[in-house]
Write a protein that holds these residues in place. Structure first.
Motif, PDB file in Angstrom:
ATOM      1  N   GLU A  19       0.846  -1.207   0.000  1.00  0.00           N
ATOM      2  CA  GLU A  19       0.000   0.000   0.000  1.00  0.00           C
ATOM      3  C   GLU A  19       0.880   1.255   0.000  1.00  0.00           C
ATOM      4  OE1 GLU A  19      -3.277  -0.722  -0.307  1.00  0.00           O
ATOM      5  OE2 GLU A  19      -3.297   1.406  -0.877  1.00  0.00           O
ATOM      6  N   GLU A  20       1.907   1.236   0.845  1.00  0.00           N
ATOM      7  CA  GLU A  20       2.821   2.380   0.936  1.00  0.00           C
ATOM      8  C   GLU A  20       3.533   2.580  -0.411  1.00  0.00           C
ATOM      9  OE1 GLU A  20       2.580  -0.074   3.094  1.00  0.00           O
ATOM     10  OE2 GLU A  20       1.994   0.880   4.970  1.00  0.00           O
ATOM     11  N   VAL A  21       3.893   1.473  -1.038  1.00  0.00           N
ATOM     12  CA  VAL A  21       4.576   1.562  -2.337  1.00  0.00           C
ATOM     13  C   VAL A  21       3.633   2.175  -3.373  1.00  0.00           C
ATOM     14  CG1 VAL A  21       5.508   0.167  -4.240  1.00  0.00           C
ATOM     15  CG2 VAL A  21       6.190  -0.321  -1.889  1.00  0.00           C
ATOM     16  N   ALA A  22       2.360   1.738  -3.348  1.00  0.00           N
ATOM     17  CA  ALA A  22       1.393   2.273  -4.312  1.00  0.00           C
ATOM     18  C   ALA A  22       1.226   3.779  -4.117  1.00  0.00           C
ATOM     19  CB  ALA A  22       0.053   1.553  -4.162  1.00  0.00           C
ATOM     20  N   SER A  23       1.091   4.223  -2.853  1.00  0.00           N
ATOM     21  CA  SER A  23       0.905   5.673  -2.671  1.00  0.00           C
ATOM     22  C   SER A  23       2.175   6.434  -2.998  1.00  0.00           C
ATOM     23  CB  SER A  23       0.450   6.086  -1.266  1.00  0.00           C
ATOM     24  OG  SER A  23       0.290   5.049  -0.445  1.00  0.00           O
ATOM     25  N   ALA A  24       3.345   5.857  -2.654  1.00  0.00           N
ATOM     26  CA  ALA A  24       4.596   6.564  -2.960  1.00  0.00           C
ATOM     27  C   ALA A  24       4.781   6.688  -4.472  1.00  0.00           C
ATOM     28  CB  ALA A  24       5.769   5.820  -2.339  1.00  0.00           C
ATOM     29  N   LEU A  25       4.409   5.663  -5.228  1.00  0.00           N
ATOM     30  CA  LEU A  25       4.537   5.739  -6.685  1.00  0.00           C
ATOM     31  C   LEU A  25       3.554   6.762  -7.253  1.00  0.00           C
ATOM     32  CD1 LEU A  25       5.145   2.005  -7.651  1.00  0.00           C
ATOM     33  CD2 LEU A  25       6.620   3.918  -8.281  1.00  0.00           C
ATOM     34  N   GLY A  26       2.356   6.816  -6.658  1.00  0.00           N
ATOM     35  CA  GLY A  26       1.357   7.800  -7.085  1.00  0.00           C
ATOM     36  C   GLY A  26       1.881   9.212  -6.868  1.00  0.00           C
ATOM     37  N   ALA A  27       2.466   9.434  -5.670  1.00  0.00           N
ATOM     38  CA  ALA A  27       2.979  10.770  -5.341  1.00  0.00           C
ATOM     39  C   ALA A  27       4.166  11.115  -6.243  1.00  0.00           C
ATOM     40  CB  ALA A  27       3.393  10.800  -3.874  1.00  0.00           C
ATOM     41  N   ALA A  28       5.029  10.130  -6.494  1.00  0.00           N
ATOM     42  CA  ALA A  28       6.195  10.370  -7.355  1.00  0.00           C
ATOM     43  C   ALA A  28       5.740  10.718  -8.773  1.00  0.00           C
ATOM     44  CB  ALA A  28       7.084   9.135  -7.376  1.00  0.00           C
ATOM     45  N   ALA A  29       4.690  10.042  -9.239  1.00  0.00           N
ATOM     46  CA  ALA A  29       4.176  10.308 -10.591  1.00  0.00           C
ATOM     47  C   ALA A  29       3.644  11.739 -10.666  1.00  0.00           C
ATOM     48  CB  ALA A  29       3.081   9.310 -10.937  1.00  0.00           C
ATOM     49  N   ALA A  30       2.978  12.185  -9.607  1.00  0.00           N
ATOM     50  CA  ALA A  30       2.442  13.555  -9.609  1.00  0.00           C
ATOM     51  C   ALA A  30       3.602  14.553  -9.658  1.00  0.00           C
ATOM     52  CB  ALA A  30       1.585  13.772  -8.360  1.00  0.00           C
ATOM     53  N   ARG A  31       4.627  14.283  -8.862  1.00  0.00           N
ATOM     54  CA  ARG A  31       5.790  15.200  -8.838  1.00  0.00           C
ATOM     55  C   ARG A  31       6.506  15.204 -10.182  1.00  0.00           C
ATOM     56  NH1 ARG A  31       6.287  13.372  -3.535  1.00  0.00           N
ATOM     57  NH2 ARG A  31       7.638  11.673  -4.176  1.00  0.00           N
ATOM     58  N   GLN A  32       6.614  14.025 -10.790  1.00  0.00           N
ATOM     59  CA  GLN A  32       7.353  13.943 -12.069  1.00  0.00           C
ATOM     60  C   GLN A  32       6.441  14.227 -13.260  1.00  0.00           C
ATOM     61  OE1 GLN A  32       9.909  10.423 -12.349  1.00  0.00           O
ATOM     62  NE2 GLN A  32      10.218  10.406 -10.144  1.00  0.00           N
TER      63      GLN A  32
END
Ligand SMILES: Cc1cc2nc3c(=O)[nH]c(=O)nc-3n(C[C@H](O)[C@H](O)[C@H](O)COP(=O)(O)O)c2cc1C
Ligand code: SF4
Length: 517
Positions: A19-32
């Motif tokens: 779950e943490e990985v999914a949200s971190a990837l989501g946040a990283a995608a928004a930043r990038q």
């Protein structure tokens, strides 16, 4: 361009941070500033790589794992560049551990979105049901008989014969019950299927309903599986909306509907008759047989009760034919078995293979030996009632009869590995204690015998009258084996006696010399 990522929402993956990985990837995608489409799947079953993230590429899905939340930013950047990253495992389907398998029952697990009926259909879902509807009830039962499918939870009773018995009872209210109590140590295949491909279970149960004339089904899920229960509920609702369940199953004249019931945490409620008691709202108590559940089961009506994996194997049997399925395996063990590698093992997870693969191949080649790096000393196969096998028995093929011939059982296909630090006398005591704690109390050998058994093992461990107490333990195990009403008391002697037979030195006796050691 939208990047398509697949991240498991399987309980095993969630437990290690999916779950943490999914949200971190989501946040990283928004930043990038990258558009991502994240599909939450079940697990592929390579648990040492979880959380495993897959990326859709033109060549197929590429896997990365085990990913942590702190890897997200860099991983995404790497994926968008050339894909190179320290956690890259290559094309998922080419990972040797997965490629070696014969995935019939688990073909879609970890691949599809478990909550999407459309995805299920797009991956060959519902073909078995369509063929069953075209063949009709009698021919469907015969197809399952022909497949050689045997119950995937221990007793190995032929599934088709069970269905035929229920089909031959006079028309009346009949039931299909799925046993998803999965209480065996080291097992998780039922959970994985329910979380990763719930429609295959729904389809298998609907086929069973049509085949035997039952209109109602229940999935009895252990309370420790909240994710599985939630995924099943969602899939059942979607199946109902899509016309897969209801008064006209897939636009046919057959009616079938089902619901989830959650247990309350008793191992013995996995035993089919106490499960039926529990489903009826009573305390789970083993019933004497006869009558068989096939004649008088849930609410006194003819009932098919099968394990999750048994039902989940039916769609491919109906789709490809009984002969196709029967072609895999050895002896009277036909088809494939989803084997679960657990305990102290390097590569733990779900390995589906045709019957016949040996215990040694599974533990040493597939599992890579112990996680601790120490020598493997014992493996327990078939859950808490299964025997402990030493290395000398590693040539045993995965086959119901081969294990039975060596006083063992394959049970639900769980293998728990122990290294050379294990104390087998403690394991034997643990098996007796498990029986004492979980006993439903209906019959004396199990209710009283298990408690006496713990006392006797304690005497042996303390070195008190060792020879006499060992003889007493053997006698007690004999009584349990032949005098118990169900396999909880009846099979507890397997782990106890195998520990005593193969590892006598842990009980203070001279070691036994075994050929392959
Ligand atoms: C103590 C005990 C626990 C059991 N637990 C389970 C279980 O968790 N899941 C299961 O499918 N069968 C379990 N069984 C076996 C069931 O009684 C029954 O054989 C099985 O549900 C039949 O399905 P199958 O023919 O598809 O294997 C258990 C049996 C005993 C004696
Ligand atoms: S063997 Fe144990 S669990 Fe089974 S019926 Fe007897 S008391 Fe109950």
């Amino acid at each position: 361009m939208t990047l398509r990522l697949f991240i498991p929402a399987d309980a095993g993956a969630l437990a290690v941070g999916a779950e943490e990985v999914a949200s971190a990837l989501g946040a990283a995608a928004a930043r990038q500033k990258v558009a991502v489409d994240v599909v939450r799947t079940g697990s592929r079953g390579l648990y040492w790589l979880e959380p495993m993230v897959e990326v859709q590429t033109s060549a197929g899905r590429v896997a990365y794992g085990p990913v942590t939340a702190s890897d997200a930013e860099g991983l995404l950047r790497a994926i968008l560049a050339d894909g190179a990253h320290a956690l890259r495992q290559g094309l998922t389907e080419e990972i040797p551990w997965l490629k070696r398998q014969t995935r019939l029952t688990f073909a879609r697990c970890g691949v599809v979105d478990p909550r999407s009926r459309e995805d299920y259909r797009a991956h060959d879902g519902c073909k078995g049901l369509e063929r069953a509807l075209a063949l009709g009830p009698a021919a469907t039962v015969e197809e399952v008989v022909q497949s050689g499918l045997r119950g995937r939870c221990g007793a190995g009773f032929p599934t088709g014969i069970k269905w035929r018995t229920v089909a031959q009872t006079p028309p009346q209210q009949k039931y299909i019950v799925c046993n998803a109590d999965e209480g065996d140590s080291g097992t998780f295949a039922d959970r994985m299927i329910m979380e990763g491909d719930p429609f295959v279970l729904i389809e298998g149960m609907a086929v069973a309903g049509i085949a035997v004339g039952a209109t109602k089904g229940y999935v009895y899920i252990r309370s420790e599986y909240p994710h599985a229960a939630a995924t099943m509920e969602a899939a059942i609702a979607a199946a109902r909306r899509g016309g897969l369940l209801g008064n006209r199953v897939a636009n046919s004249s057959f009616a079938f509907d089902m619901e989830v019931r959650v247990g309350a945490g008793a191992y013995v409620c996995g035993e089919e008759t106490s499960l039926l008691d529990s489903l009826e709202g009573k305390r789970g108590l083993v019933r004497a047989k006869p009558p068989l559940p096939a004649h008088k089961g849930l609410f006194g009506r003819p009932t098919v009760i099968n394990n999750v994996l048994s039902f989940a194997s039916v769609p491919i049997i109906m789709d490809k034919g009984g002969a196709f399925y029967r072609d895999f395996g050895m002896g009277k063990s036909r088809g494939t078995m989803p084997i679960q590698l657990a305990g102290n093992i390097k590569y733990g997870g779900l390995f589906e293979a045709a019957f016949g693969i040996t215990l040694g191949e599974l533990v040493d080649d597939v599992g890579g030996g112990t996680r601790s790096g120490r020598p493997v000393r014992a493996v327990q196969v078939g859950g808490p009632l299964g025997a402990y096998f030493p290395r000398a028995l590693f040539d045993t093929p995965f086959d119901y009869e081969a294990f039975a011939a060596r006083d063992g059982l394959i049970g639900h296909g769980g293998i728990v590995v122990f290294d050379d630090t294990v104390d087998m006398a403690k394991q034997a005591r643990f098996a007796m204690e498990f029986c004492a704690i979980e006993s439903c109390g209906k019959c004396t050998p199990c209710r009283v015998g298990s408690t006496r058994g713990i006392e006797v093992i304690d005497h042996i461990i303390r070195g008190e009258n060792r020879a006499a107490n060992t003889a007493l333990l053997e006698d007690l195990c004999h009584t349990l084996k032949f005098g118990s009403l169900c396999a909880l008391g009846g099979f507890t002697p397997y782990p106890v006696m195998s520990a005593l037979t193969y590892f006598p030195e842990d009980f203070g006796a001279p070691p036994r010399l075994l050929a392959a050691e």
